[in-house]
Write an enzyme that holds these catalytic residues in place. Structure first.
Site, PDB file in Angstrom:
ATOM      1  N   ASP A  99       0.854  -1.184   0.000  1.00 24.76           N
ATOM      2  CA  ASP A  99       0.000   0.000   0.000  1.00 24.76           C
ATOM      3  C   ASP A  99       0.893   1.238   0.000  1.00 24.76           C
ATOM      4  O   ASP A  99       1.904   1.247  -0.686  1.00 24.76           O
ATOM      5  CB  ASP A  99      -0.958  -0.037   1.201  1.00 24.76           C
ATOM      6  CG  ASP A  99      -2.282   0.668   0.911  1.00 24.76           C
ATOM      7  OD1 ASP A  99      -2.243   1.862   0.573  1.00 24.76           O
ATOM      8  OD2 ASP A  99      -3.346   0.035   1.020  1.00 24.76           O
ATOM      9  N   HIS A 120       2.363   2.054  -3.148  1.00 24.58           N
ATOM     10  CA  HIS A 120       1.477   3.014  -3.799  1.00 24.58           C
ATOM     11  C   HIS A 120       1.989   4.438  -3.730  1.00 24.58           C
ATOM     12  O   HIS A 120       1.285   5.368  -4.089  1.00 24.58           O
ATOM     13  CB  HIS A 120       0.084   2.948  -3.165  1.00 24.58           C
ATOM     14  CG  HIS A 120      -0.627   1.654  -3.405  1.00 24.58           C
ATOM     15  ND1 HIS A 120      -1.907   1.414  -2.961  1.00 24.58           N
ATOM     16  CD2 HIS A 120      -0.228   0.522  -4.044  1.00 24.58           C
ATOM     17  CE1 HIS A 120      -2.268   0.181  -3.311  1.00 24.58           C
ATOM     18  NE2 HIS A 120      -1.261  -0.373  -3.963  1.00 24.58           N
TER      19      HIS A 120
END
Length: 369
Positions: free
Chosen positions: A164, A187
Site C-alpha cells: 500500500d 502506492h
C-alpha cells in the site's frame, strides 16, 4: 534464570529479556533490536489480537527505537483472512507509537506486517531514518509508515516496500519532510483518505523531494490541504505518477461521492522536476466541482509511457486528465499540461476554494531539524 517458552510447531524459543537482567537505567529511554523478533507463523497461533503487536505509548520524554535487527510479522495468513461476512478481519500493526514526543526510529527492518508496518498517532517531533520495510506488492493495506495527527516529521534515507502507501499522511499532520526515500513496490507517498464520514481534515506544509516513485492526494470529506510540494521525484513503471482525487472513496470500492459538496479543499500544491515512466495515466487531477483544486503549479515535468505499455505510440491513451483543476504551468512539460490546468482567473464564482494562497515560490523546502 527462567527457561523460555518453546513454540512446539517450529522449534523457536520465546525469551523474556527481564530473565536476563534487562532493566532501565533511569536516564536513557530507548529500545534496541539487534536480533530478530518473530510473530507467530499463522494467525491461529495468536493468543490475543490487539490493534498492534508492539506498542509504545505516552512517551512524553522521548524515545529511540534503534538497532540492526528485524521484526518479522508473518502477515501472510492475515492478508487473505475473511470474517463470516467475507470482510477482511481485524489485523494488528507491527508497531504502534501513540502520544509521543521526540521519537526516533532508526536502523531496524520490519517485514511482512499483518497491517501497517509502523503506525504513529498523536506525536510531535518524529524522526525515521535508515529504516526499511519489506512486504509483497499484493499484501493488502500494509502501509510502510502511516502517520495521523503528527507534527514536525523527518523521514529520510530509507527503503520502503509494501502493498500500500510507502508513506501515508493523514489528517492533523503538518511540517513533514520526506527525502532520499526509495519506495517500491508500493502506492507511493499519499496524503489521503481525508475527511472520512464527512469529518474535517487539516493537512499542511508537506514536502517530498529527492525520492522515488509516486505522489498522490486523495480526500472525501471537508477541511483543507495546503502548502504541499513534490520535487525531484523519479518514477519507474508507476500507474499514475501524479494524481489528485477529491472524489476518492477508499480502495477500489464504488461509491456515490462524485462531486461531493463537502470535498476537502486542496490549494497550493507544487509539482517540480518529476521525471520517469508511467503505465496507465501520466497525470490525473480529479477535483471537485464545488471545491476545485486551486493554485496548482507544474514545472519541469517529464513523464513518458513505459516501454511495452499500451500507451506507447498512442497520444490519446494515457493522456493527462484534469477536472476542475486550476493553476499554472511554468515550463514546457511532457505530457503537455498547458491546456490541462485551467487559469486561476477562470474559477467559477460558486466555487468556494481557498483563493488567497499563492504557491509561486519554487525554492525546495528543506528539513527543519
Amino acid at each position: 534464570m527462567g527457561r523460555p517458552n518453546q513454540n512446539k510447531n517450529h522449534g523457536d524459543f520465546i525469551f523474556s529479556v527481564l530473565d536476563y537482567g534487562a532493566m532501565g537505567d533511569g536516564t536513557t529511554n530507548d529500545a534496541k533490536v539487534d536480533g530478530k523478533i518473530v510473530a507467530p507463523l499463522v494467525k491461529s497461533e495468536w493468543e490475543k489480537v490487539d490493534s498492534q503487536w508492539i506498542l509504545f505509548e505516552e512517551v512524553s520524554h522521548g524515545i529511540t527505537i534503534r538497532g540492526s535487527g528485524v521484526i518479522e510479522g508473518h502477515g501472510e495468513s492475515w492478508w487473505s483472512a475473511k470474517d463470516i461476512n467475507m470482510k477482511q478481519t481485524d489485523r494488528p500493526h507491527a508497531i504502534r507509537i501513540e502520544r509521543g514526543f521526540n521519537v526516533t526510529v532508526t536502523g531496524i527492518q520490519i517485514q511482512n506486517s499483518p497491517k501497517f508496518h509502523i503506525f504513529i498517532y498523536g506525536t510531535q517531533y518524529l524522526r525515521i531514518f535508515n529504516f526499511s520495510t519489506s512486504s509483497p506488492a499484493d499484501s493488502p493495506n500494509t502501509d510502510s509508515i502511516h502517520i495521523s495527527n503528527v507534527q514536525h516529521v523527518e523521514i529520510h534515507d530509507s527503503n520502503l516496500a509494501c502493498g500500500d502507501d510507502c508513506v501515508s499522511i493523514q489528517t492533523g499532520c503538518s511540517d513533514v519532510r520526506i527525502y532520499n526515500v526509495n519506495c517500491g513496490p508500493g502506492h507511493g507517498y499519499s496524503i489521503g483518505g481525508l475527511g472520512r464520514n464527512k469529518t474535517e481534515a487539516q493537512v499542511s506544509d508537506i514536502a517530498v523531494f529527492d525520492s522515488t516513485v509516486q505522489d498522490t492526494l486523495t480526500g472525501g470529506g471537508y477541511g483543507s490541504v495546503r502548502d504541499i510540494r513534490f520535487s525531484n521525484i523519479k518514477t519507474t513503471n508507476v500507474k499514475t505518477p501524479i494524481a489528485i482525487d477529491q472524489n476518492y472513496c477508499g480502495g477500489s470500492k464504488i461509491c456515490n461521492c462524485t462531486n461531493d459538496t463537502n470535498a476537502v479543499a486542496i490549494t497550493g500544491v507544487v509539482y517540480e522536476n518529476i521525471t520517469g515512466t508511467y503505465t496507465s495515466t501520466s497525470v490525473s487531477l480529479n477535483c471537485s466541482e464545488y471545491e476545485p483544486c486551486r493554485n496548482l503549479t507544474m514545472a519541469i515535468i517529464n513523464i513518458v509511457a513505459s516501454e511495452g505499455s499500451m500507451q506507447v505510440g498512442d497520444d490519446k491513451v494515457g493522456a493527462p486528465y484534469c477536472e476542475n483543476a486550476y493553476g499554472r504551468v511554468l515550463t514546457s512539460t511532457t505530457p503537455p499540461l498547458q491546456d490541462c490546468l485551467l487559469p486561476e482567473a477562470t474559477v467559477p464564482p460558486q466555487a468556494v476554494g481557498l483563493s488567497s494562497h499563492n504557491s509561486s515560490d519554487l525554492t525546495p523546502l528543506l528539513p527543519k531539524f
